[in-house]
Design an enzyme around this catalytic site. Structure first.
Site, PDB file in Angstrom:
ATOM      1  N   LYS A 176       0.965  -1.098  -0.046  1.00 51.12           N
ATOM      2  CA  LYS A 176      -0.115   0.142  -0.033  1.00 51.12           C
ATOM      3  C   LYS A 176       0.995   1.327   0.155  1.00 51.12           C
ATOM      4  CE  LYS A 176      -1.794   3.194   1.505  1.00 51.12           C
ATOM      5  NZ  LYS A 176      -1.675   4.665   1.003  1.00 51.12           N
ATOM      6  N   GLU A 251       8.396   1.781  11.517  1.00 52.46           N
ATOM      7  CA  GLU A 251       9.494   2.613  11.157  1.00 52.46           C
ATOM      8  C   GLU A 251       8.733   4.038  11.169  1.00 52.46           C
ATOM      9  OE1 GLU A 251      12.717   1.759  11.343  1.00 52.46           O
ATOM     10  OE2 GLU A 251      12.540  -0.296  10.674  1.00 52.46           O
ATOM     11  N   CYS A 285      13.000  10.955   7.918  1.00 58.17           N
ATOM     12  CA  CYS A 285      12.596  10.581   9.199  1.00 58.17           C
ATOM     13  C   CYS A 285      13.951  10.756  10.246  1.00 58.17           C
ATOM     14  CB  CYS A 285      12.299   9.068   9.262  1.00 58.17           C
ATOM     15  SG  CYS A 285      13.489   7.800   8.765  1.00 58.17           S
ATOM     16  N   GLU A 386       8.045  16.591  14.967  1.00 56.32           N
ATOM     17  CA  GLU A 386       8.831  16.424  13.630  1.00 56.32           C
ATOM     18  C   GLU A 386       8.094  17.472  12.756  1.00 56.32           C
ATOM     19  OE1 GLU A 386       7.624  12.807  11.609  1.00 56.32           O
ATOM     20  OE2 GLU A 386      10.099  12.570  11.160  1.00 56.32           O
TER      21      GLU A 386
END
Ligand code: NDP
Length: 498
Positions: A176, A251, A285, A386
């Site tokens: 996906k 993750e 990330c 973030e």
């Protein structure tokens, strides 16, 4: 690629139009549609998982000898290399990364398939020390249908990192991809089939994660989910997984510290800090978004850093010399801008950047310049959340005990960087920093043979590494009875029986 054509998607080996809404993948540098496709529908999810399950049971892939499965993975690596320029250009269009960077990602994807082919054919099962009249073995079995849910920032690399070990282990995989970057997953599926992977062993379901990803995760025939994306989504998936007792790897996000000690080689530190935060436009990330610099060299370091950051070439991703492309979308650029406004409202001072780039080609795409804040403490929101953009917050530090406390003061613990000429000092500090990966005198360098993952809100589980293949396998213990007599208890039972 024409914008007229509606691309088929891959439903358990059948290439056909999705039954969901028609939508486009846009080139972030110009905002133009580069491809149209129909999203998968919930019916497509059902058909795909059932088809993938049948392929797992009946295609013979799981039963092939490891070296035979490895042979197909080696061919996938080879085909990726043969099509590398086409794939790199496709990824450039899909997510707007500079062409130099997408070439590296394609090369890394080929390397990932090669690595897991080798891991597959050299995987050892063990005979364990027996404590009785039996031989004991520990072996591994594939799980069945595995879902790989990926984000938009480095599609081919993150997809390869999940698909290669999952296939090597003998599973069927359903990808996906992020809704807005579906093209590489589709091409990867074609390559897998061309390399000899049986039909149905790989599928691609483009469309909304909150609908399709959710349905996939909840599906009883999906036996494992490997997810890369935001922490909020990751926690949602973990809840579903807990109810199903399904293993997951997550993750997730990061807010990684990079630390410049007072004995650092400044040429290396400036280059590393720049690359750590501004490459990929900060949409990584592992972006080193919190910078801690020893107070004694804070000002000279910042002058060099900002002078170098001001020369970063932001622009057309097709241009071989471009270092930073646009951000992924207008909405994401607005989110980055909101963080800049927040940083200012929290008392931060902008030392560089902070406003979207305007004029010429900049007006067509979603460009944002390297941005450096200072005057903020680590507990401010822009230091804790973030941003996923080219925004660095720089902070001076005085002593190493306090530094460690601040560096570790984050819900995230994905990565960290340390710059020092003193290897003993860097080693000691590196062991104190809580993070899945610590780079010393380098940053954002990767090796597929080295495990990767986060602590705390940065995730669960590890990808990569030779043993990464085991994440996609169930462990089984086998006992082989070697006793000459029936089991003692049974014999005694027989003796007393009438
Ligand atoms: P999201 O979590 O929004 O999306 C990631 C993927 O999950 C997409 O395919 C998305 O689909 C899908 N998804 C969304 N909702 C659900 C759901 N309810 N169930 C299942 N799947 C769902 O993250 P972003 O796309 O915004 O990606 C950026 C994030 O990814 C950042 O936080 C970043 O740190 C993290 N990331 C982590 C990496 C790591 O290795 N640790 C590497 C790269 C990124 P859709 O696109 O349709 O929304």
């Amino acid at each position: 690629m024409t914008t007229e054509q509606t691309l088929p998607i891959c439903i358990a080996g059948q290439w056909r139009l999705g039954r969901g809404e028609r939508y486009a993948s846009y080139y972030p540098a110009t905002g133009e549609a580069v491809a149209w496709l129909n999203a998968a529908s919930l019916e497509d999810v059902e058909e795909t998982v059932l088809g993938a399950h049948q392929a797992f049971l009946h295609s013979g892939w799981a039963q092939r000898k490891p070296h035979e499965r490895a042979g197909v993975l080696y061919r996938i690596a080879q085909l990726i290399r043969e099509q590398s320029e086409e794939l790199a250009q496709l990824q450039r269009q899909d997510n707007g990364k500079p062409i130099g960077e997408t070439r590296n990602l394609v090369a890394s994807a080929a390397g990932t398939f090669q690595f897991f082919a080798a891991a597959c054919e050299t995987l050892e099962e063990t005979i364990t020390p027996s404590r009785g009249d039996f031989v004991t073995m520990s072996v591994y079995e594939p799980m069945g249908v595995v879902a790989a849910i990926t984000p938009w920032n480095s599609p081919i690399a993150s997809e390869a990192q999940k698909v290669a070990p999952a296939l090597a282990a003998g599973n069927a995989v359903v990808i996906k991809p992020a809704e807005i970057t579906p093209l590489l997953a589709l091409q990867l599926a074609r390559i897998c089939e061309e390399a000899g992977l049986p039909k149905g062993m790989i599928s691609v379901l483009p469309g909304k994660g909150s609908v399709l990803g959710d349905a996939l995760t909840q599906h009883p025939l999906v036996k494992r989910v490997s997810f890369t994306g935001g922490t909020r989504t990751g926690k949602h998936i973990a809840h579903i997984a807990a109810d199903k007792m399904m293993p997951v790897s997550l993750e997730l996000g990061g807010k990684s510290p990079t630390i410049v000690l007072d004995d650092a080689d400044l040429d290396h530190a400036v280059a590393g800090v720049l690359y750590g935060i501004f490459s990929s436009s900060g949409e990584a990330c592992i972006a080193g978004s919190r910078l801690f610099v020893a107070r004694s060299l804070y000002e000279p370091f910042m002058q060099r850093l900002c002078a170098a950051a001001a020369t970063i070439r932001v622009g057309n991703p097709e241009d071989e010399t471009t270092q930073m492309g646009p951000l992924i979308s207008a909405a994401h650029r607005e989110s980055v801008e909101r963080y800049v406004a927040l940083g200012l409202s929290e008392g931060g001072r902008l030392r560089l950047g902070g406003e979207r780039l305007r004029g010429g080609d900049y007006d067509k795409g979603f460009f944002f310049p390297p941005t450096v804040f200072e005057g903020l403490s680590n507990d401010r929101q822009v230091c804790q959340e973030e941003i996923f953009g080219p925004v660095l917050v720089a902070m001076p530090f005085d002593d190493e005990t306090d530094l460690v406390k601040q560096a570790n003061d984050s819900i995230y613990a994905l990565a960290a960087g340390i710059w020092s000429r003193d290897y003993k000092r860097a080693w000691t500090l590196g062991r104190k920093i809580q993070a899945g990966t610590v780079w010393i005198n380098t940053y954002k360098q990767f090796s597929i043979s080295t495990p990767f993952g986060g602590w705390r809100d940065s995730g669960l589980g590890r990808e990569k590494g030779r043993l990464g293949i085991l994440q996609y396998m169930e462990q089984k213990s086998l006992y082989w009875g070697m006793n000459e007599q029936p089991l003692a208890w049974a014999s005694e039972h027989r003796e007393v029986a009438p």
